[in-house]
Design a protein around this motif. Sequence first.
Motif, PDB file in Angstrom:
ATOM      1  N   VAL A  65       0.783  -1.336   0.176  1.00  0.00           N
ATOM      2  CA  VAL A  65       0.087  -0.086  -0.162  1.00  0.00           C
ATOM      3  C   VAL A  65       0.926   1.057  -0.171  1.00  0.00           C
ATOM      4  N   THR A  66       2.009   1.093   0.792  1.00  0.00           N
ATOM      5  CA  THR A  66       2.683   2.586   0.933  1.00  0.00           C
ATOM      6  C   THR A  66       3.570   2.788  -0.544  1.00  0.00           C
ATOM      7  N   HIS A 101       9.750   8.794  -1.327  1.00  0.00           N
ATOM      8  CA  HIS A 101      10.040   7.926  -0.060  1.00  0.00           C
ATOM      9  C   HIS A 101      10.745   6.588  -0.460  1.00  0.00           C
ATOM     10  N   GLN A 102      10.953   6.386  -1.716  1.00  0.00           N
ATOM     11  CA  GLN A 102      11.395   5.271  -2.160  1.00  0.00           C
ATOM     12  C   GLN A 102      12.548   4.560  -1.295  1.00  0.00           C
ATOM     13  N   GLU A 103      13.651   5.392  -1.184  1.00  0.00           N
ATOM     14  CA  GLU A 103      14.832   4.941  -0.544  1.00  0.00           C
ATOM     15  C   GLU A 103      14.419   4.329   0.868  1.00  0.00           C
ATOM     16  N   ARG A 104      13.478   4.996   1.629  1.00  0.00           N
ATOM     17  CA  ARG A 104      13.142   4.639   3.010  1.00  0.00           C
ATOM     18  C   ARG A 104      12.275   3.292   2.661  1.00  0.00           C
ATOM     19  N   ILE A 105      11.454   3.296   1.884  1.00  0.00           N
ATOM     20  CA  ILE A 105      10.729   2.040   1.512  1.00  0.00           C
ATOM     21  C   ILE A 105      11.530   0.837   1.073  1.00  0.00           C
ATOM     22  N   ASP A 106      12.928   1.033   0.384  1.00  0.00           N
ATOM     23  CA  ASP A 106      13.641   0.148   0.005  1.00  0.00           C
ATOM     24  C   ASP A 106      14.307  -0.674   1.149  1.00  0.00           C
ATOM     25  N   LYS A 107      14.667   0.377   2.459  1.00  0.00           N
ATOM     26  CA  LYS A 107      15.299  -0.209   3.584  1.00  0.00           C
ATOM     27  C   LYS A 107      14.285  -1.006   4.406  1.00  0.00           C
ATOM     28  N   LEU A 108      12.837  -0.686   4.313  1.00  0.00           N
ATOM     29  CA  LEU A 108      11.765  -1.628   5.037  1.00  0.00           C
ATOM     30  C   LEU A 108      11.535  -2.728   4.379  1.00  0.00           C
ATOM     31  N   TRP A 109      11.732  -3.072   2.918  1.00  0.00           N
ATOM     32  CA  TRP A 109      11.609  -4.191   2.170  1.00  0.00           C
ATOM     33  C   TRP A 109      12.732  -4.974   2.712  1.00  0.00           C
ATOM     34  N   LYS A 110      13.988  -4.579   2.839  1.00  0.00           N
ATOM     35  CA  LYS A 110      15.092  -5.193   3.217  1.00  0.00           C
ATOM     36  C   LYS A 110      15.058  -6.090   4.574  1.00  0.00           C
ATOM     37  N   CYS A 130       5.738   2.075   7.845  1.00  0.00           N
ATOM     38  CA  CYS A 130       4.627   2.383   6.668  1.00  0.00           C
ATOM     39  C   CYS A 130       3.578   3.113   6.827  1.00  0.00           C
ATOM     40  N   ILE A 131       2.980   2.962   7.897  1.00  0.00           N
ATOM     41  CA  ILE A 131       1.628   3.583   8.848  1.00  0.00           C
ATOM     42  C   ILE A 131       2.290   5.214   8.400  1.00  0.00           C
TER      43      ILE A 131
END
Length: 892
Positions: A542-543, A554-563, A597-598
């Motif tokens: 969703v994010t 926010h993609q760089e931040r999202i990539d870190k969360l994916w990892k 994410c929230i």
Amino acid sequence: MYRSLETEAIRLSRLLGELLPFSIVRKFEFQGWKLRNSKIDFPYNWKDEKAPVTFTNEFCTISHDKESVYLRGWFGGESLVLIDGKPYGEINAFHKEVNLTVYCDGKKHLIEIQTVPRGLFGNKEDSVFKFCDIVSYDEDIREVIVFTKNAIDVIKESKNKHLCKALVEITDKFLSSIHLPRNTETYVKTIIENPTIFAQVTSTWSYPDFPTYEITYSLEIKNEIISKFEKYRNEISKLHKIFPKVGKAYVGGHAHIDYAWLWPVEETKRKIVRTFANAVQLAKKYKNFVYIQSSAQMYEDLEKSYPELFEEIKLLVNQGSWETVGGMWVESDCNIPSMESLIRQFYYGQKYFENKFGKISKVAWLPDVFGFSWILPQIMKQAGIEYFVTTKLTWNEANDFPYDICNWRGIDGSEVIYYSFKNFEDGYNGKISARSIINTFENFRQKELSDKFYLSFGYGDGGGGPTEEMCENYTPLNELPGIPTVQYTKVENFFKQLMEDLEGKEIPVWDNELYLELHRGTYTSQSRIKTLHKTAEEELRVTEILNTLLDENHQERIDKLWKILLRNEFHDILPGSSIKEVYEHSENELKHVIDECINIQKSFFSGSDRITLFNPSSYEQSIIFEFDKNVRLNTKFESVKTYKGTYLYHLPDENLQSLSLKTFEFYTVENQKTENFEPMELSANYIMENNKLKVLVYTDGSINIFSKELEKWAFNEKGNILALYKDIPAYWENWDIDFRTTNSIQTLSATKIELLEKNSLREVIRATYQFEKTKIEQLYILEADSDELKIETKIDWHNRRSLLKAIFPTNVLSRSAKYDIDGGYIERPTHSNTNFERARFEVPAHRWVDISQYDFGVCVINNGKYGHKVNGSTIEMSLIKAGIYPDFFADE
């Protein structure tokens, strides 16, 4: 032959053991160790120290020609050896010596030992620094010992009795001809360095004090050994005419390092440094040596902690001595992660390898994963993967997977080359040894396609990797007759050679999932981690969609969360087969992903007087949502107060398109009175009803559902029957569900039924179950105009060695059922006509399981359960599987 080959081999090993003490040129106690600059003596108990502890010392010695110098010691557990501040090697149960020869240059060097009081598999070790020695070996005599030991090992392992007889005669003649001092005074000095008899002579009621540092080495004895060995080696070479080489073993050093299992992640990071440092030294020492290692996450960990060691690995990759294999972020579970997660495993993994090492991997390396979804070939192929290696299907408990080589065809028709090997000497943790080489070739079932096979060698699971001893076996095994040739190679190069052999030949096709007939409990064990993981997957999706739609950055931040999510998909974390410390850490990490994410989602929208709704699905939806305030909206709406004190809103004239947003302004109504529904206990069967369904709730908590449109009942008498089983598998507690577990069924009955809510938008009934110390609450929620009955389940679990299932005996007749695998669905039989079908008594599925006939069907949908089975007409869903090892309180 007068006696068995086994007896002959044992005797020859004892003869060879007498040479070992004569290979030691010098040996002395290495003293002067310090802990925090304070000198210590042996034995030193450091149990009150915080691990890891660091012992320091200095050494200055010279290595003479044809002499190797080793550090030998036990520091109280797994240890990293650093020299002059750089990681150099490791000490553990299988790596007991570290070769210091390259530093024996007459200069002073700092040596540090970082130790944790644990073994390779997380077992507790006594926190005692017991001893430390410096030992110098004669390389020529060691070569004789290694060669002869390999000849004896061939005698033990080969099924060619004629070859074995010839080797026995030649080897006995050689060893018997060597005249070693046998006087008691000298012989006593040899005992401590002769492991074949040391344990035996020290097991008696009393025994002498055998000297530790007295040496029996002499040039005269060396010369005799070497001269006779040359004749022996020559006699061995003559046997090649009678017993030529057969088959070719391609080998690569390897360390399977579980990212977490019987130890926490922080210990894994130390295992990575120890193991990689050891592999680097072997790559420098042995010509043509190749080391293979998967998992981008491990390289990233190393890069952060020891960048100099990481740079050395980059050089070895460029030289072809190190292969970054696998193409994934970690060796992930392949049943539970969503298709998007599996894509990200390869996306981030391949991207990392390309950025850091200049190339992606063509080989998916998953030797230990517990089964493989049918969607994987499509993902692999699009990620640049051509070949897939596993050994796990050789673990099947009932049926052999039929191929070692085949084309594995995925759900969309994509194909990758599947390859497996069966090695009875520790599987993927094999050795360069006669046993590993001979039995793996004998087990290879498709020699009509090729005489080549692959074998990884090195201690693993807890890391460690190859040893010098394994590498020293390489040359002798290539000189010995009647066994496969051995060649170091990268896995990718092996496949290139294999494909040449396969050209023009018909390769079998496997067009289905790769189901492991074992570890079926891993679809369910550690329920919390699976629910958190599913939620984190959804929030990340969703994010990322919102970040793209709203053109945010926010993609760089999202990539870190994916990892973070991806590393927690490792095949002993997400499946539920690790210790409790792993889950304490993993749950915190996944909660962090969800919270972040929230927070990102909230940052997209401003204003305290607006409600923004987003439809993340691929289809249009009606609008019904829950909010914690009683408000008025700037559109037509209906609202009711729920039993929880929140408010349910329905917008009858509004729908929300796929991947679209709608924002509504609201204002709070002060002091507005709302109607409260008083909960009531039910003592008789109760009917919930809307315009599509009639739901009969029985006093025991079970249900039946009548479709008004189809005029059919969903279940045969009752559905959603909660069943408890005694679950005691034969071996792997938190991994397995036993075939006979269902023989112990205990059906649960509700202790209380309550009507909690009834209004224009929905009805809610609560069924409460209490057994022993465990409490279960189930809410039945039927919304107006819905053809779904929702069941929310909350479990306060306090049972061990137990399996909890929800059972749905449907009124559907079908010989197959559909199971969601996220990238599509798979059909599996509902019957057990064959042994293969009987073995699939618990199977993985994602969001839904469906059984349908031509005019009617029942679908059970879930938000975080993966273990299912459709048995005849009955859908079964596993809710809790609580074993006692390695986490005794799993899901407590």
